[in-house]
Enzyme design. Sequence first.
Site, PDB file in Angstrom:
ATOM      1  N   SER A  22       0.846  -1.213   0.287  1.00 21.82           N
ATOM      2  CA  SER A  22      -0.041  -0.224  -0.095  1.00 21.82           C
ATOM      3  C   SER A  22       0.667   1.298  -0.084  1.00 21.82           C
ATOM      4  CB  SER A  22      -1.005  -0.057   1.228  1.00 21.82           C
ATOM      5  OG  SER A  22      -1.502   1.264   1.265  1.00 21.82           O
ATOM      6  N   LYS A  55     -14.024  -2.441   2.113  1.00 20.57           N
ATOM      7  CA  LYS A  55     -15.011  -1.223   2.060  1.00 20.57           C
ATOM      8  C   LYS A  55     -16.451  -1.149   2.551  1.00 20.57           C
ATOM      9  CE  LYS A  55     -11.929   1.243  -1.268  1.00 20.57           C
ATOM     10  NZ  LYS A  55     -11.884   2.130  -2.660  1.00 20.57           N
ATOM     11  N   ASP A  90     -13.481   8.681  -2.593  1.00 22.35           N
ATOM     12  CA  ASP A  90     -13.029   7.981  -3.809  1.00 22.35           C
ATOM     13  C   ASP A  90     -13.694   9.002  -5.201  1.00 22.35           C
ATOM     14  OD1 ASP A  90     -11.683   5.714  -3.303  1.00 22.35           O
ATOM     15  OD2 ASP A  90     -13.248   4.490  -3.309  1.00 22.35           O
ATOM     16  N   ALA A 126     -20.018  -1.802 -12.010  1.00 23.65           N
ATOM     17  CA  ALA A 126     -21.205  -1.415 -11.219  1.00 23.65           C
ATOM     18  C   ALA A 126     -20.992  -1.827  -9.741  1.00 23.65           C
ATOM     19  CB  ALA A 126     -22.664  -1.654 -11.675  1.00 23.65           C
ATOM     20  N   ALA A 169       0.515  -1.957 -12.484  1.00 17.79           N
ATOM     21  CA  ALA A 169       0.082  -3.212 -13.292  1.00 17.79           C
ATOM     22  C   ALA A 169      -1.466  -3.408 -13.523  1.00 17.79           C
ATOM     23  CB  ALA A 169       0.719  -4.465 -12.863  1.00 17.79           C
TER      24      ALA A 169
HETATM   25  P1  ATR Z   1     -14.856  -3.081  -6.305  1.00 17.51           P
HETATM   26  O1  ATR Z   1     -15.046  -2.722  -4.856  1.00 17.51           O
HETATM   27  O2  ATR Z   1     -13.493  -2.910  -6.892  1.00 17.51           O
HETATM   28  O3  ATR Z   1     -15.833  -2.389  -7.233  1.00 17.51           O
HETATM   29  P2  ATR Z   1     -16.422  -5.232  -6.596  1.00 17.51           P
HETATM   30  O4  ATR Z   1     -17.771  -4.492  -5.829  1.00 17.51           O
HETATM   31  O5  ATR Z   1     -16.419  -6.838  -6.304  1.00 17.51           O
HETATM   32  O6  ATR Z   1     -15.344  -4.784  -6.412  1.00 17.51           O
HETATM   33  O7  ATR Z   1     -17.021  -4.919  -7.988  1.00 17.51           O
HETATM   34  C1  ATR Z   1     -16.245  -5.489  -9.186  1.00 17.51           C
HETATM   35  C2  ATR Z   1     -16.531  -5.137 -10.416  1.00 17.51           C
HETATM   36  O8  ATR Z   1     -15.903  -5.480 -11.464  1.00 17.51           O
HETATM   37  C3  ATR Z   1     -18.074  -5.511 -10.930  1.00 17.51           C
HETATM   38  O9  ATR Z   1     -18.685  -4.551 -11.629  1.00 17.51           O
HETATM   39  C4  ATR Z   1     -17.585  -6.916 -11.726  1.00 17.51           C
HETATM   40  O10 ATR Z   1     -18.597  -7.219 -12.744  1.00 17.51           O
HETATM   41  P3  ATR Z   1     -19.559  -8.239 -12.324  1.00 17.51           P
HETATM   42  O11 ATR Z   1     -20.924  -7.609 -11.356  1.00 17.51           O
HETATM   43  O12 ATR Z   1     -20.343  -8.843 -13.314  1.00 17.51           O
HETATM   44  O13 ATR Z   1     -18.749  -9.232 -11.262  1.00 17.51           O
HETATM   45  C5  ATR Z   1     -16.404  -6.087 -12.373  1.00 17.51           C
HETATM   46  N1  ATR Z   1     -15.527  -7.175 -13.011  1.00 17.51           N
HETATM   47  C6  ATR Z   1     -14.534  -7.918 -12.448  1.00 17.51           C
HETATM   48  N2  ATR Z   1     -13.818  -8.779 -13.255  1.00 17.51           N
HETATM   49  C7  ATR Z   1     -14.429  -8.438 -14.536  1.00 17.51           C
HETATM   50  C8  ATR Z   1     -14.095  -8.892 -15.880  1.00 17.51           C
HETATM   51  N3  ATR Z   1     -13.273  -9.913 -15.910  1.00 17.51           N
HETATM   52  N4  ATR Z   1     -14.809  -8.518 -16.748  1.00 17.51           N
HETATM   53  C9  ATR Z   1     -15.774  -7.393 -16.722  1.00 17.51           C
HETATM   54  N5  ATR Z   1     -16.116  -7.092 -15.383  1.00 17.51           N
HETATM   55  C10 ATR Z   1     -15.745  -7.577 -14.477  1.00 17.51           C
END
Ligand code: ATR
Length: 276
Positions: free
Chosen positions: A16, A67, A104, A130, A222
């Site tokens: 971090s 979070k 954020d 989303a 990355a």
């Molecule tokens: P964060 O706090 O990082 O937003 P999260 O609430 O788990 O983590 O949300 C992850 C987001 O990334 C979601 O919108 C997820 O899509 P899904 O709702 O369909 O799971 C999206 N996401 C993660 N991996 C993805 C991928 N390989 N392709 C497209 N969307 C992805």
Amino acid sequence: MQAAQFAVFGHPIKHSLSPPIHQAFARQFGIALEYGTVDVAAEGFHDAVRRFFAGGAVGANVTLPHKAAAFALADERSLAATRAGTANVLTRLGDGRLAAHNTDGAGLLRDITERHRLDPRGRSALLLGAGGAARGVAWNLLDAGVATLTIVNRSPESADALAAAIAEPARAGARHWEDLAALGRYDLIVNATSAGVLGGGLQLPCSLAGPRSLCYDLSYGAAAAHFLAWARTADAGYACDGLGMLVETAADAFELWHGKRPATDPVYAQLRGPDA
Ligand code: ATR
């Protein structure tokens, strides 16, 4: 007198940047503080936070995957945290209760407008994802005056739910991932998915971006590389990662805790390094 105590909670958390950022801000004002990292898995998060604050700590930053849990355990919640349903800042109030806040969205918009000098007003915006990160920035994009906000998520239900929560159908709506190739070009494309963090990439059509487009990945390093490479291939006018947003979100937490606004540019420049 013992220095005030702060920490960032996450899992993993070893790399971090929050501790060096907060220490750099503190040096600007001659403030002595302790800022550590707490690596704790989901099941231990609640107890670890309570122990931390019971020991007299003043504030905590919270990152993946905690979070939503940080938001849930707080006693008070700001509007920004409530809209997002997540918190990246926890602050101990005078009576010992915990207040949740989410910096954020404000951090993203300050990075876009003040560091990258782009005016979101009147622009068409595409929000990819989303989940928690997307919810943390969606309202701020609308508050900043984007003309339209199109939300696209791999699972369409979450995009629909976010659009419904925003409840501004004239400006904000959800579309399906399969329709991306038919949506045309956007001025602002924000990658709020965790695909990069999870080590994968998104399959995106180049038709989404053009010379007027700003492509912004909320992650950095990355994790942002795949999306930024796509933006360059798509000939986007600007492409940037979320390092500036990280510094801005930290500045908001610092101001909340210390009542002083740190200068972010020198800290950003140092983190970005000489190749920036
Ligand atoms: P964060 O706090 O990082 O937003 P999260 O609430 O788990 O983590 O949300 C992850 C987001 O990334 C979601 O919108 C997820 O899509 P899904 O709702 O369909 O799971 C999206 N996401 C993660 N991996 C993805 C991928 N390989 N392709 C497209 N969307 C992805």
